[in-house]
Design an enzyme around this catalytic site. Sequence first.
Site, PDB file in Angstrom:
ATOM      1  N   CYS A  88      11.127  49.807  66.012  1.00 39.24           N
ATOM      2  CA  CYS A  88      11.880  50.901  64.392  1.00 39.24           C
ATOM      3  C   CYS A  88      13.589  50.594  64.060  1.00 39.24           C
ATOM      4  O   CYS A  88      13.982  49.514  64.412  1.00 39.24           O
ATOM      5  CB  CYS A  88      11.809  51.718  64.704  1.00 39.24           C
ATOM      6  N   HIS A  90       6.509  52.903  66.541  1.00 38.96           N
ATOM      7  CA  HIS A  90       7.501  53.818  67.155  1.00 38.96           C
ATOM      8  C   HIS A  90       6.591  53.340  68.272  1.00 38.96           C
ATOM      9  O   HIS A  90       4.896  54.304  68.808  1.00 38.96           O
ATOM     10  CB  HIS A  90       7.072  55.282  67.010  1.00 38.96           C
ATOM     11  N   GLU A 107       5.449  54.390  71.514  1.00 42.27           N
ATOM     12  CA  GLU A 107       6.133  55.447  72.614  1.00 42.27           C
ATOM     13  C   GLU A 107       5.109  56.587  72.143  1.00 42.27           C
ATOM     14  O   GLU A 107       5.226  57.485  73.294  1.00 42.27           O
ATOM     15  CB  GLU A 107       7.540  55.799  73.242  1.00 42.27           C
TER      16      GLU A 107
HETATM   17  N1  GLN Z   1      14.805  54.290  59.412  1.00 43.51           N
HETATM   18  C1  GLN Z   1      15.787  54.284  60.060  1.00 43.51           C
HETATM   19  C2  GLN Z   1      17.514  53.761  60.702  1.00 43.51           C
HETATM   20  O1  GLN Z   1      16.715  52.907  59.688  1.00 43.51           O
HETATM   21  C3  GLN Z   1      14.730  53.649  61.435  1.00 43.51           C
HETATM   22  C4  GLN Z   1      13.985  54.680  61.832  1.00 43.51           C
HETATM   23  C5  GLN Z   1      13.170  54.856  63.030  1.00 43.51           C
HETATM   24  O2  GLN Z   1      13.837  54.307  63.942  1.00 43.51           O
HETATM   25  N2  GLN Z   1      12.045  55.511  62.430  1.00 43.51           N
HETATM   26  O3  GLN Z   1      18.200  53.566  61.111  1.00 43.51           O
END
Ligand code: GLN
Length: 208
Positions: A85, A177, A179
């Site tokens: 992410c 995610h 995890e």
């Molecule tokens: N939107 C977040 C970012 O731009 C990432 C979101 C996440 O890691 N769940 O850093």
Amino acid sequence: MGAALPQSTVGVLALQGAFSNHLSALSTLGVAGRAVRRPVDLEGIQGLILPGGESTTMSMLLDSSGLREPIADLLHGGFPVLGTCAGLILLSKRIHDGRADQRGFDVLDIATARNAYGRQNESFESAVELSGGGSIPGIFIRAPRVMEVGPNVEIIGTRHGEPVLVRERSAIGCAFHPELSGDPTVHRLLIDQIGRSLTAVADASQED
Ligand code: GLN
């Protein structure tokens, strides 16, 4: 090839965001994890996880903690890394909608667009199809969208035909995610990568 040596330790960047569940996921797989907050914490680890969170904040904290340079050196030397992410954003070469001062590690030849699947309340769970067959659960929380993929990037997982799990050399990027789902597939990819890297180092030293 395959499993990492039992004594491997995987660092989890713990400046901000969703690091604790990564440490639990590693321990479920019988792999030692270590929270990485200072440069000294990088000593003796064989792989690194950059977790989800807020990539703009993490980028600032990488500078103030002094971790940016040593991590960049490791990653450019082919160190096994999994970015999930926000961590995927930090690994990408091109970031759409990043802040002007936001910098990544430039190791995955992809373009990512931040928050491109919608806001926090539009977070969702969706199956990720694996290129090797089968599917795994994907939890997407303000996830980045992979907009472009360079020629050397392997697409390991897709959702509705779009890449959401990719690899280039020893860097693995994941838009969701892993995890949080309890499915170990993505962490196993990193552990397998660590095993391959350790084998390559051992082979090279035997040739000396
Ligand atoms: N939107 C977040 C970012 O731009 C990432 C979101 C996440 O890691 N769940 O850093």
